[in-house]
Design a protein around this motif. Sequence first.
Motif, PDB file in Angstrom:
ATOM      1  N   ILE A  71      26.399 -64.595 -25.000  1.00 48.75           N
ATOM      2  CA  ILE A  71      25.805 -65.164 -23.785  1.00 48.75           C
ATOM      3  C   ILE A  71      25.364 -64.072 -22.811  1.00 48.75           C
ATOM      4  CG2 ILE A  71      26.177 -66.677 -21.808  1.00 48.75           C
ATOM      5  CD1 ILE A  71      25.898 -68.122 -24.485  1.00 48.75           C
ATOM      6  N   PRO A  72      26.211 -63.068 -22.493  1.00 44.77           N
ATOM      7  CA  PRO A  72      25.712 -61.989 -21.623  1.00 44.77           C
ATOM      8  C   PRO A  72      24.496 -61.265 -22.194  1.00 44.77           C
ATOM      9  CG  PRO A  72      28.105 -61.905 -21.766  1.00 44.77           C
ATOM     10  CD  PRO A  72      27.643 -62.914 -22.763  1.00 44.77           C
ATOM     11  N   VAL A  73      24.471 -61.051 -23.519  1.00 48.87           N
ATOM     12  CA  VAL A  73      23.320 -60.386 -24.124  1.00 48.87           C
ATOM     13  C   VAL A  73      22.077 -61.266 -24.011  1.00 48.87           C
ATOM     14  CG1 VAL A  73      22.360 -59.509 -26.284  1.00 48.87           C
ATOM     15  CG2 VAL A  73      24.743 -59.022 -25.688  1.00 48.87           C
ATOM     16  N   PHE A  74      22.229 -62.574 -24.252  1.00 46.58           N
ATOM     17  CA  PHE A  74      21.090 -63.487 -24.126  1.00 46.58           C
ATOM     18  C   PHE A  74      20.527 -63.446 -22.704  1.00 46.58           C
ATOM     19  CE2 PHE A  74      22.949 -66.459 -27.619  1.00 46.58           C
ATOM     20  CZ  PHE A  74      22.660 -65.486 -28.568  1.00 46.58           C
ATOM     21  N   ILE A  75      21.414 -63.495 -21.714  1.00 43.96           N
ATOM     22  CA  ILE A  75      20.968 -63.495 -20.320  1.00 43.96           C
ATOM     23  C   ILE A  75      20.287 -62.174 -19.967  1.00 43.96           C
ATOM     24  CG2 ILE A  75      21.770 -63.562 -17.918  1.00 43.96           C
ATOM     25  CD1 ILE A  75      23.918 -65.529 -18.793  1.00 43.96           C
ATOM     26  N   LEU A  76      20.795 -61.068 -20.522  1.00 40.21           N
ATOM     27  CA  LEU A  76      20.172 -59.765 -20.272  1.00 40.21           C
ATOM     28  C   LEU A  76      18.754 -59.737 -20.830  1.00 40.21           C
ATOM     29  CD1 LEU A  76      20.506 -56.866 -19.228  1.00 40.21           C
ATOM     30  CD2 LEU A  76      21.394 -56.257 -21.485  1.00 40.21           C
ATOM     31  N   ILE A  77      18.554 -60.275 -22.027  1.00 43.72           N
ATOM     32  CA  ILE A  77      17.211 -60.326 -22.620  1.00 43.72           C
ATOM     33  C   ILE A  77      16.280 -61.187 -21.778  1.00 43.72           C
ATOM     34  CG2 ILE A  77      15.894 -61.151 -24.611  1.00 43.72           C
ATOM     35  CD1 ILE A  77      18.313 -60.369 -26.353  1.00 43.72           C
ATOM     36  N   ILE A  78      16.768 -62.362 -21.375  1.00 42.32           N
ATOM     37  CA  ILE A  78      15.951 -63.267 -20.556  1.00 42.32           C
ATOM     38  C   ILE A  78      15.616 -62.623 -19.215  1.00 42.32           C
ATOM     39  CG2 ILE A  78      15.940 -65.487 -19.358  1.00 42.32           C
ATOM     40  CD1 ILE A  78      17.819 -66.513 -21.624  1.00 42.32           C
ATOM     41  N   ALA A  79      16.587 -61.932 -18.619  1.00 41.89           N
ATOM     42  CA  ALA A  79      16.360 -61.282 -17.324  1.00 41.89           C
ATOM     43  C   ALA A  79      15.315 -60.182 -17.437  1.00 41.89           C
ATOM     44  CB  ALA A  79      17.673 -60.716 -16.791  1.00 41.89           C
ATOM     45  N   ALA A  80      15.348 -59.414 -18.529  1.00 44.73           N
ATOM     46  CA  ALA A  80      14.361 -58.351 -18.715  1.00 44.73           C
ATOM     47  C   ALA A  80      12.950 -58.922 -18.822  1.00 44.73           C
ATOM     48  CB  ALA A  80      14.713 -57.545 -19.962  1.00 44.73           C
ATOM     49  N   LEU A  81      12.798 -59.992 -19.593  1.00 43.46           N
ATOM     50  CA  LEU A  81      11.482 -60.607 -19.748  1.00 43.46           C
ATOM     51  C   LEU A  81      11.016 -61.250 -18.444  1.00 43.46           C
ATOM     52  CD1 LEU A  81      12.090 -62.159 -23.275  1.00 43.46           C
ATOM     53  CD2 LEU A  81      10.441 -60.366 -22.728  1.00 43.46           C
ATOM     54  N   THR A  82      11.931 -61.860 -17.718  1.00 39.69           N
ATOM     55  CA  THR A  82      11.572 -62.454 -16.430  1.00 39.69           C
ATOM     56  C   THR A  82      11.128 -61.384 -15.442  1.00 39.69           C
ATOM     57  OG1 THR A  82      13.164 -64.245 -16.785  1.00 39.69           O
ATOM     58  CG2 THR A  82      12.397 -63.896 -14.540  1.00 39.69           C
ATOM     59  N   THR A  83      11.768 -60.232 -15.485  1.00 38.49           N
ATOM     60  CA  THR A  83      11.358 -59.123 -14.620  1.00 38.49           C
ATOM     61  C   THR A  83       9.945 -58.672 -14.933  1.00 38.49           C
ATOM     62  OG1 THR A  83      13.661 -58.381 -14.438  1.00 38.49           O
ATOM     63  CG2 THR A  83      11.945 -56.793 -13.869  1.00 38.49           C
ATOM     64  N   VAL A  84       9.588 -58.643 -16.212  1.00 39.71           N
ATOM     65  CA  VAL A  84       8.215 -58.301 -16.605  1.00 39.71           C
ATOM     66  C   VAL A  84       7.229 -59.289 -15.986  1.00 39.71           C
ATOM     67  CG1 VAL A  84       6.616 -58.138 -18.548  1.00 39.71           C
ATOM     68  CG2 VAL A  84       8.912 -57.156 -18.741  1.00 39.71           C
ATOM     69  N   VAL A  85       7.533 -60.588 -16.085  1.00 40.89           N
ATOM     70  CA  VAL A  85       6.659 -61.613 -15.507  1.00 40.89           C
ATOM     71  C   VAL A  85       6.593 -61.475 -13.993  1.00 40.89           C
ATOM     72  CG1 VAL A  85       6.383 -64.097 -15.166  1.00 40.89           C
ATOM     73  CG2 VAL A  85       7.046 -63.224 -17.403  1.00 40.89           C
ATOM     74  N   ASP A  86       7.751 -61.261 -13.367  1.00 42.70           N
ATOM     75  CA  ASP A  86       7.824 -61.155 -11.912  1.00 42.70           C
ATOM     76  C   ASP A  86       6.967 -59.996 -11.400  1.00 42.70           C
ATOM     77  OD1 ASP A  86       9.422 -62.064  -9.402  1.00 42.70           O
ATOM     78  OD2 ASP A  86       9.676 -59.887  -9.423  1.00 42.70           O
ATOM     79  N   LEU A  87       7.121 -58.829 -12.000  1.00 44.20           N
ATOM     80  CA  LEU A  87       6.367 -57.665 -11.558  1.00 44.20           C
ATOM     81  C   LEU A  87       4.872 -57.809 -11.864  1.00 44.20           C
ATOM     82  CD1 LEU A  87       8.818 -54.804 -12.623  1.00 44.20           C
ATOM     83  CD2 LEU A  87       8.451 -55.745 -10.334  1.00 44.20           C
ATOM     84  N   SER A  88       4.548 -58.422 -12.997  1.00 45.49           N
ATOM     85  CA  SER A  88       3.138 -58.614 -13.354  1.00 45.49           C
ATOM     86  C   SER A  88       2.442 -59.551 -12.381  1.00 45.49           C
ATOM     87  CB  SER A  88       3.033 -59.154 -14.782  1.00 45.49           C
ATOM     88  OG  SER A  88       3.582 -58.249 -15.715  1.00 45.49           O
TER      89      SER A  88
END
Length: 228
Positions: A71-88
């Motif tokens: 679960i922590p690894v899944f959330i870390l992956i989702i957070a990284a991708l969300t950060t890409v969307v947020d910054l873009s």
Amino acid sequence: MDIKAYRDIAWNGWWKQNPGIVQILGMCPTLAITTNIVNALSLGLATMFVMGMSNLAVAALRNFIPYEIRIPVFILIIAALTTVVDLSMNAFVHDLYLVLGIFIPLIVTNCIVLARVEAFAAKNEPLGSTLDGIAQGAGLTLVLVVLGALREFVGSGTLLSGIEMIIPGASPIVLFGDDYPGFLVAILPPGAFFALGSLVAGRNWLEARKAARARQAPPSIDTPVEAG
């Protein structure tokens, strides 16, 4: 997986297990951001991207992720991708980014994203998992856009309000003229509940009608008839 399996995955995301009107997940952004089509479509596409890519990443790495810390690894992956969307979005559509506000980072905590990663991507191969994420995201986007269209149409008498934030110089479609007084309830949270309830009821009615027709249909020639 064969073609039929991929078709079932897509159909589940669009209709049978639609996260917005069947699973009733992610209600916070569904109700809060669907005041018009532009906001709804933008957040839906952002969520669909995160769902598809997170499913792909988890499916590809599932055999290397210890079960105890999945679960922590899944959330870390989702957070990284969300950060890409947020910054873009902050870089390329800054005005829209300001309107969507906190709901872009909140994709990390959207239960739809984590639910599909845990329920499907962690147990299946990458291609099918990616399709599942995209289909579920597309199903959610469809619900968001329909809600946004209904609320904007009734509440403001326009369509595509805010399109200039994406396409400079574009104008929204004004349906009732500038003298339309609007229907404030449609734009407020109660309007979101009424519209979403109508979509859920409409989908359930269609399914009940389909089931009733199936019961009334004559038996197939190949169907064995039991002796009385």
